[in-house]
Design an enzyme around this catalytic site. Structure first.
Site, PDB file in Angstrom:
ATOM      1  N   GLU A  68       0.882  -1.163   0.000  1.00 54.80           N
ATOM      2  CA  GLU A  68       0.000   0.000   0.000  1.00 54.80           C
ATOM      3  C   GLU A  68       0.921   1.214   0.000  1.00 54.80           C
ATOM      4  O   GLU A  68       1.824   1.298   0.841  1.00 54.80           O
ATOM      5  CB  GLU A  68      -0.862  -0.027   1.269  1.00 54.80           C
ATOM      6  CG  GLU A  68      -1.968   0.978   1.181  1.00 54.80           C
ATOM      7  CD  GLU A  68      -2.804   1.108   2.452  1.00 54.80           C
ATOM      8  OE1 GLU A  68      -2.728   0.226   3.316  1.00 54.80           O
ATOM      9  OE2 GLU A  68      -3.507   2.121   2.538  1.00 54.80           O
ATOM     10  N   ARG A 307       5.977 -13.343   8.992  1.00 53.51           N
ATOM     11  CA  ARG A 307       6.617 -12.075   8.700  1.00 53.51           C
ATOM     12  C   ARG A 307       7.985 -12.038   9.373  1.00 53.51           C
ATOM     13  O   ARG A 307       8.272 -12.830  10.269  1.00 53.51           O
ATOM     14  CB  ARG A 307       5.752 -10.915   9.164  1.00 53.51           C
ATOM     15  CG  ARG A 307       5.556 -10.857  10.682  1.00 53.51           C
ATOM     16  CD  ARG A 307       4.488  -9.870  11.087  1.00 53.51           C
ATOM     17  NE  ARG A 307       4.799  -8.520  10.726  1.00 53.51           N
ATOM     18  CZ  ARG A 307       4.141  -7.797   9.807  1.00 53.51           C
ATOM     19  NH1 ARG A 307       3.130  -8.323   9.167  1.00 53.51           N
ATOM     20  NH2 ARG A 307       4.476  -6.566   9.552  1.00 53.51           N
ATOM     21  N   LYS A 317       4.842   0.433  10.479  1.00 51.04           N
ATOM     22  CA  LYS A 317       4.893   1.683   9.709  1.00 51.04           C
ATOM     23  C   LYS A 317       4.517   2.881  10.583  1.00 51.04           C
ATOM     24  O   LYS A 317       5.106   3.951  10.471  1.00 51.04           O
ATOM     25  CB  LYS A 317       3.895   1.626   8.551  1.00 51.04           C
ATOM     26  CG  LYS A 317       4.434   0.985   7.283  1.00 51.04           C
ATOM     27  CD  LYS A 317       3.399   1.149   6.169  1.00 51.04           C
ATOM     28  CE  LYS A 317       3.645   0.156   5.052  1.00 51.04           C
ATOM     29  NZ  LYS A 317       2.466  -0.019   4.204  1.00 51.04           N
TER      30      LYS A 317
HETATM   31  P1  ATP Z   1       0.095  -1.795   6.838  1.00 53.18           P
HETATM   32  O1  ATP Z   1      -0.079  -1.914   8.302  1.00 53.18           O
HETATM   33  O2  ATP Z   1       0.106  -0.394   6.357  1.00 53.18           O
HETATM   34  O3  ATP Z   1      -0.746  -2.730   6.013  1.00 53.18           O
HETATM   35  P2  ATP Z   1       2.271  -3.464   5.982  1.00 53.18           P
HETATM   36  O4  ATP Z   1       3.643  -3.451   6.584  1.00 53.18           O
HETATM   37  O5  ATP Z   1       1.480  -4.702   6.008  1.00 53.18           O
HETATM   38  O6  ATP Z   1       1.572  -2.260   6.666  1.00 53.18           O
HETATM   39  P3  ATP Z   1       1.891  -3.345   3.094  1.00 53.18           P
HETATM   40  O7  ATP Z   1       2.228  -2.233   2.201  1.00 53.18           O
HETATM   41  O8  ATP Z   1       0.487  -3.794   3.171  1.00 53.18           O
HETATM   42  O9  ATP Z   1       2.423  -2.921   4.514  1.00 53.18           O
HETATM   43  O10 ATP Z   1       2.849  -4.576   2.823  1.00 53.18           O
HETATM   44  C1  ATP Z   1       3.119  -5.101   1.549  1.00 53.18           C
HETATM   45  C2  ATP Z   1       3.496  -6.536   1.675  1.00 53.18           C
HETATM   46  O11 ATP Z   1       4.626  -6.690   2.518  1.00 53.18           O
HETATM   47  C3  ATP Z   1       2.384  -7.362   2.286  1.00 53.18           C
HETATM   48  O12 ATP Z   1       2.185  -8.495   1.488  1.00 53.18           O
HETATM   49  C4  ATP Z   1       2.885  -7.730   3.650  1.00 53.18           C
HETATM   50  O13 ATP Z   1       2.413  -8.980   4.036  1.00 53.18           O
HETATM   51  C5  ATP Z   1       4.402  -7.709   3.470  1.00 53.18           C
HETATM   52  N1  ATP Z   1       5.074  -7.394   4.717  1.00 53.18           N
HETATM   53  C6  ATP Z   1       4.856  -6.344   5.521  1.00 53.18           C
HETATM   54  N2  ATP Z   1       5.609  -6.414   6.630  1.00 53.18           N
HETATM   55  C7  ATP Z   1       6.343  -7.544   6.531  1.00 53.18           C
HETATM   56  C8  ATP Z   1       7.314  -8.206   7.361  1.00 53.18           C
HETATM   57  N3  ATP Z   1       7.693  -7.692   8.532  1.00 53.18           N
HETATM   58  N4  ATP Z   1       7.849  -9.362   6.923  1.00 53.18           N
HETATM   59  C9  ATP Z   1       7.494  -9.871   5.737  1.00 53.18           C
HETATM   60  N5  ATP Z   1       6.588  -9.323   4.915  1.00 53.18           N
HETATM   61  C10 ATP Z   1       6.006  -8.172   5.296  1.00 53.18           C
END
Ligand code: ATP
Ligand code: MG
Length: 612
Positions: A68, A307, A317
């Site tokens: 996002e 994750r 974030k």
């Molecule tokens: P938000 O809380 O804004 O959704 P987010 O960290 O999940 O934050 P996204 O932009 O939705 O952010 O993440 C993009 C992709 O990265 C998603 O598929 C998410 O699962 C993956 N992702 C986010 N954080 C991690 C992490 N710590 N380890 C592995 N993958 C991650």
């Protein structure tokens, strides 16, 4: 999460050797069985006719990375990028970079651009990987808003969705909880015509923000709360960075995401574990839309992995934004930030992050990775690449008092050479880089800690009477020092021993107790060196609900004025070095000016100094 034991990295993983994991097994199984072999690609994604028979989809698998655009990517996203782009590359597939831009208030093109940069910098280029799809641009959810709207109407027409006008509080209360089934909304039994009319009124701006939502009609008593008639469309009067004011209703993420995957013919939709409970809705929606003839089987399937949790690091974030907004760091690209721009500025390389992703592997259960694993990958990558150089970080002047006597004049200087890389770092058949050149003269800078007037036990460096080598230069014998009124050492004194220069036949004629690093006053260049350390002093800065700001490491940045040898001063921005004895450093991407204003960041020490 509380502090479980860290997971041991898989040291079998190297840049060339991939360790198998459950995702690879799933993909290999699908390739064997030809699960997606019958897929057809026609028209552009988003086109409702995309599922009609067309030319065969040349990609064997399709994955996607769907951020996002509401913030900067961090090391956790790097893991996800490496998994998704990495798997596609390995199995002859493609990976789509897709912006999941269904949340207009929080999103911005600044983030879009930074995400594109981060993915490319990590070494993945969707323009190449995604070309088979006939698109050289990143995908974006907002391109599919028309289709999503049609899908919503189709669900209404098939009796699978209704417009709910309960207040937000009632909706929450009626959803129930783990122990309590939900209660049907009084609007749940509306007719198709009534629902369609009302939904169109939502779209046409006839209802206020929040006055109604479109909900999927599934099961208010489901043990999975995500199946208790989840909202799929909401009213939000907000200007979207891509679609402007075209829409005042926006699809919910959980509704939009599976549709995006299906329209792009994604085969394996790989996400983090928190989406596990959403999978039944993902599958429900795919089945319903196939039933409505809007999509065609085989549908994409969702798979979840754990994750990345990294000790000493925060990846929320919201909390990262707080560090920036409250000026705890200098910005998103502060070299202490775990953002990709921060890691890059700190001196991490794409290779080291890809190696890290391979090492930590992919699992289905949460664990913590020790920060030293990340640093280890960087050291491993730079060990044979980063040119060596000498820098004096805490300088005091050393005067060779017999210089004129030995060489004819005080102003005499002599060239010294040292290899840019040690012999062990040069692969067979590889041409070694040109030697470094620097001068030695009457005065040189040495580390303050390399002199002790009264040496502690076992001290081998400079003290009166001791014989030491200036690395790559001459052997010298220490004679004493000068001090100021306060007793601080202002100069160290020594005598040069002619005929002992490194690389000459007499080099071993006098035995030195130690070799110390130094930079000549004659050609050394003053440099700003930013000694970065971990941003947090505690392994789990936000464990147990404590205020993570309390865990900030007060010593995470120390700036010193150093002297560096000419080969370092002339570095290009972003060039990495090993400062002998100190560790890995990088010429700052933004502030370093070759020759004129050298600025270096410490990436990491030569070995882990945080280990128990
Ligand atoms: P938000 O809380 O804004 O959704 P987010 O960290 O999940 O934050 P996204 O932009 O939705 O952010 O993440 C993009 C992709 O990265 C998603 O598929 C998410 O699962 C993956 N992702 C986010 N954080 C991690 C992490 N710590 N380890 C592995 N993958 C991650
Ligand atoms: Mg997310």
């Amino acid at each position: 999460m509380n502090a479980p034991t860290p997971k041991a990295p898989d040291t079998n993983a190297t840049a060339d050797h991939k360790v198998s994991n459950f995702l690879r097994q799933i993909i290999e199984n699908d390739l064997d069985k030809g699960t997606y072999a019958t897929r057809r690609w026609a028209g552009s994604p988003g086109d409702a006719t995309h599922h009609a028979a067309g030319q065969p989809d040349p990609a064997k698998i399709r994955t996607r990375f769907p951020p996002e655009p509401n913030g900067y990517l961090h090391v956790g996203h790097a893991k996800s990028i490496c998994i998704n782009f990495g798997l596609a590359k390995e199995y002859g597939g493609v990976c789509h970079l897709r912006f999941d831009d269904t949340n207009p208030e929080k999103e911005d093109t600044e983030y879009v651009n930074s995400i594109i940069d981060a993915v490319k910098w990590l070494g993945f280029d969707w323009a190449q990987l995604g070309q088979a799809a006939g698109s050289a641009a990143p995908y974006q959810a907002s391109d599919y808003f028309d289709f999503m709207y049609r899908a919503a109407e189709a669900l209404i027409e098939a009796g699978y969705a209704y417009v709910d006008e309960q207040s937000a509080e009632d909706m929450r209360a009626n959803r129930g909880d783990f122990g309590k089934p939900g209660v049907d909304s009084p609007f749940r039994s509306r007719t198709v015509t009534e629902n369609l009319t009302r939904f169109r009124e939502m779209r046409d701006g006839k209802l206020d923000d929040g006055a109604a939502v479109l909900r999927a009609k599934i099961d208010m008593a489901s043990p999975n709360i995500n199946l208790r008639d989840p909202a799929i469309y909401r009213i939000r009067r907000a200007t979207h960075h891509h679609t402007g004011d075209t829409w005042c209703i926006y699809p919910m993420y959980t509704f939009a995401h599976p549709i995006e995957d299906a329209l792009e013919q994604i085969t394996h939709s790989i996400c983090t574990l928190e989406f596990e409970d959403q999978r039944p809705f993902y599958d429900w929606l795919m089945e319903r839309l196939c039933e409505c003839k809007l999509l065609a089987a085989p549908s994409p399937k969702q798979y979840e992995f754990a994750r990345l949790n990294l000790t000493y690091v925060i990846t929320s974030k919201r909390k990262l934004a707080q560090l920036v907004n409250e000026s705890k760091v200098s910005g998103w690209d502060d070299p202490r930030m775990p953002t990709i721009v921060g890691l890059r500025r700190r001196g991490y390389t794409p290779e080291s992050l890809r190696l890290f992703a391979d090492r930590i592997g992919v699992t289905k259960s949460d664990s913590w990775i020790d920060y030293s694993t990340l640093e280890g990958c960087l050291r491993e990558d730079l060990e044979n690449k980063a040119h060596r150089g000498m820098a004096v970080l805490d300088p005091v002047k050393l005067v060779l008092t017999n210089w004129a006597e030995a060489f004819g004049s005080d102003g005499y200087t002599e060239d010294c050479t040292q290899p840019a890389l040690p012999h062990s770092a040069i692969a067979e058949g590889q041409t070694p880089p040109a030697d470094r050149m620097f001068k030695i003269g009457k005065e040189v800078w040495i580390e303050r800690e390399d002199f002790e007037e009264v040496p502690p036990k076992g001290y081998k460096r400079l003290f009166p009477g001791n014989v030491v080598r200036l690395k790559g230069g001459y052997v010298i014998e220490c004679t004493g020092c000068a001090r100021d009124a306060a007793g601080n050492v202002t100069e160290v004194h020594a005598k040069v021993i002619p005929g002992t220069k490194s690389g000459t036949p007499g080099a071993d004629s006098v035995k030195a107790k130690a070799a110390i690093t130094w930079v000549s006053v004659a050609d050394g260049v003053q440099a700003e060196v930013r000694l970065y350390d971990r941003l947090f002093a505690e392994a789990h800065p936000d464990a147990g609900g404590k205020d993570f700001l309390q865990s900030l490491n007060p010593d995470s940045l120390k700036v010193v004025t150093a002297y560096v040898e000419p080969s370092l001063a002339g570095a290009q921005p972003d060039q990495k070095f090993q400062f002998e004895r100190f560790g890995y450093f990088v010429a700052d991407r933004l502030d370093h000016v070759a020759g004129a204003k050298p600025v270096f960041n410490r990436v990491t020490g030569l070995k882990d100094s945080w280990g128990k």
